[in-house]
Design a protein around this motif. Structure first.
Motif, PDB file in Angstrom:
ATOM      1  N   GLY A 159       0.802  -1.218   0.000  1.00  0.00           N
ATOM      2  CA  GLY A 159       0.000   0.000   0.000  1.00  0.00           C
ATOM      3  C   GLY A 159       0.831   1.263   0.000  1.00  0.00           C
ATOM      4  O   GLY A 159       2.057   1.231  -0.165  1.00  0.00           O
ATOM      5  N   LYS A 160       0.155   2.400   0.226  1.00  0.00           N
ATOM      6  CA  LYS A 160       0.803   3.710   0.245  1.00  0.00           C
ATOM      7  C   LYS A 160       1.129   4.130   1.678  1.00  0.00           C
ATOM      8  O   LYS A 160       0.639   3.538   2.640  1.00  0.00           O
ATOM      9  CB  LYS A 160      -0.122   4.747  -0.394  1.00  0.00           C
ATOM     10  N   ILE A 161       1.921   5.194   1.809  1.00  0.00           N
ATOM     11  CA  ILE A 161       2.261   5.741   3.111  1.00  0.00           C
ATOM     12  C   ILE A 161       1.029   6.425   3.704  1.00  0.00           C
ATOM     13  O   ILE A 161       0.377   7.247   3.062  1.00  0.00           O
ATOM     14  CB  ILE A 161       3.411   6.755   3.001  1.00  0.00           C
ATOM     15  N   ILE A 162       0.727   6.078   4.949  1.00  0.00           N
ATOM     16  CA  ILE A 162      -0.408   6.651   5.671  1.00  0.00           C
ATOM     17  C   ILE A 162       0.133   7.445   6.854  1.00  0.00           C
ATOM     18  O   ILE A 162       0.934   6.929   7.639  1.00  0.00           O
ATOM     19  CB  ILE A 162      -1.364   5.549   6.159  1.00  0.00           C
ATOM     20  N   MET A 163      -0.289   8.691   6.995  1.00  0.00           N
ATOM     21  CA  MET A 163       0.143   9.507   8.133  1.00  0.00           C
ATOM     22  C   MET A 163      -0.712   9.185   9.341  1.00  0.00           C
ATOM     23  O   MET A 163      -1.928   9.080   9.252  1.00  0.00           O
ATOM     24  CB  MET A 163       0.019  10.986   7.787  1.00  0.00           C
TER      25      MET A 163
END
Length: 321
Positions: A159-163
């Motif tokens: 997946g993508k980077i999640i803050m």
């Protein structure tokens, strides 16, 4: 209040639960504390696999300064052109620059290159999560969230980077960055709130019309109604004031008395105060709890075992009651 707001933000997928408590240690009153969930990879918390996908593994990262001399660059943490000190909390990296570390460093570089080029950064980051995190940082004026420390992000496998999740707010609400003003973005301020810093994605996004439009829309759709609800007469802020009025005063007196104690710390008046008698003692705490939902906790030093001191935790009543 910060965590209550964060829990209402759709794309902050997990926010730790915090419960206020009054603490007694061996029957000595120690004041008001917070019990909080731990930020960790676990079910119903941060759910990701850190080793099942060797090509695109998952990561949990904390941004913060290096206070330990035992941390090794490119094993425990790495730097990027924008961010200083990204500590890999999960998975546990066994050796410097192994395949997992090389992967996350390369992924972060691609994300930063896209952000700096005002390009396809949404291929690498969950922009909605960053927007929600940005709004909470700005509403609370928490300059620690300018990627100084106690900032978390994670990347699910594939997946993508999640803050997120958001964490502590001891630097928020003007407690540290008193020089910061509404005209300056908190997320691009230094720890004194007086100049900008290079160590945050948000310095770039603060000049990005697309990001700012998303933040504007999310604020009016979600954050603003929640803020109004919390601060309305009889709302969560007023309820917190009622909950903490007596307990907070007792905690404040405990702190003032501790600063005035004799150098040897053994005078009788001080010992009596440390037992909480100046705040009504345990009965006073019970009366305060009956009037408002603050958890009352007792920690008693138990039998000494080979592992050291054992503490038994007794929750007399949960806040949910």
């Amino acid at each position: 209040m910060a965590h209550t707001m964060a829990q209402e933000m759709e794309y902050l997928y997990y926010t730790p639960t915090h419960v206020l408590c009054e603490l007694y240690l061996n029957d000595d009153y120690r004041g008001v504390y917070t019990i909080a969930d731990k930020i960790e990879v676990a079910r119903h918390k941060i759910e990701l696999n850190t080793g099942d996908n060797p090509d695109e593994p998952g990561f949990l990262i904390e941004i913060g300064w290096d206070y330990s001399k035992t941390n090794v660059r490119d094993r425990d943490y790495f730097d990027t052109p924008i961010i200083v000190r990204l500590f890999v909390k999960e998975p546990k990296i066994e050796s410097a620059n192994n395949s997992q570390m090389k992967y996350i460093k390369n992924y972060m570089k691609k994300a930063e290159d896209a952000i700096l080029a005002d390009g396809n950064y949404e291929d690498y980051v969950d922009i909605d999560a960053f927007v929600d995190w940005f709004i909470i940082a700005e509403l609370t004026n928490n300059t620690e969230m300018a990627f100084y420390r106690s900032c978390y992000l994670y990347k699910p496998d594939g997946g993508k980077i999640i803050m997120g999740p958001v964490w502590d707010f001891d630097w928020g609400f003007g407690s540290i960055a008193t020089a910061n003003t509404p005209e300056r973005w908190t997320c691009s301020a230094n720890t004194q709130g007086t100049t900008s810093t290079e160590n945050s994605f948000f310095k770039e996004w603060a000049a990005d019309p697309y990001f700012l439009l998303k933040a504007y829309e999310r604020y009016w759709e979600t954050a603003r109604p929640e803020y109004v609800r919390l601060t309305a007469p009889g709302g969560a802020v007023d309820q917190a004031v009622a909950t903490l009025s007596e307990a907070g005063a007792a905690d404040d007196r405990l702190g003032r008395d501790s600063r005035r104690r004799h150098p040897d710390g053994r005078d009788r008046d001080e010992l009596e105060r440390r037992k909480g008698r100046h705040c009504g003692g345990e009965e006073g705490a019970r009366r305060r709890h009956d009037a408002a939902p603050v958890v009352l906790l007792h920690l008693h030093s138990g039998a000494r075992e080979r592992s050291g001191r054992v503490f038994q935790l007794l929750v007399l009543r949960a806040a949910a009651d």
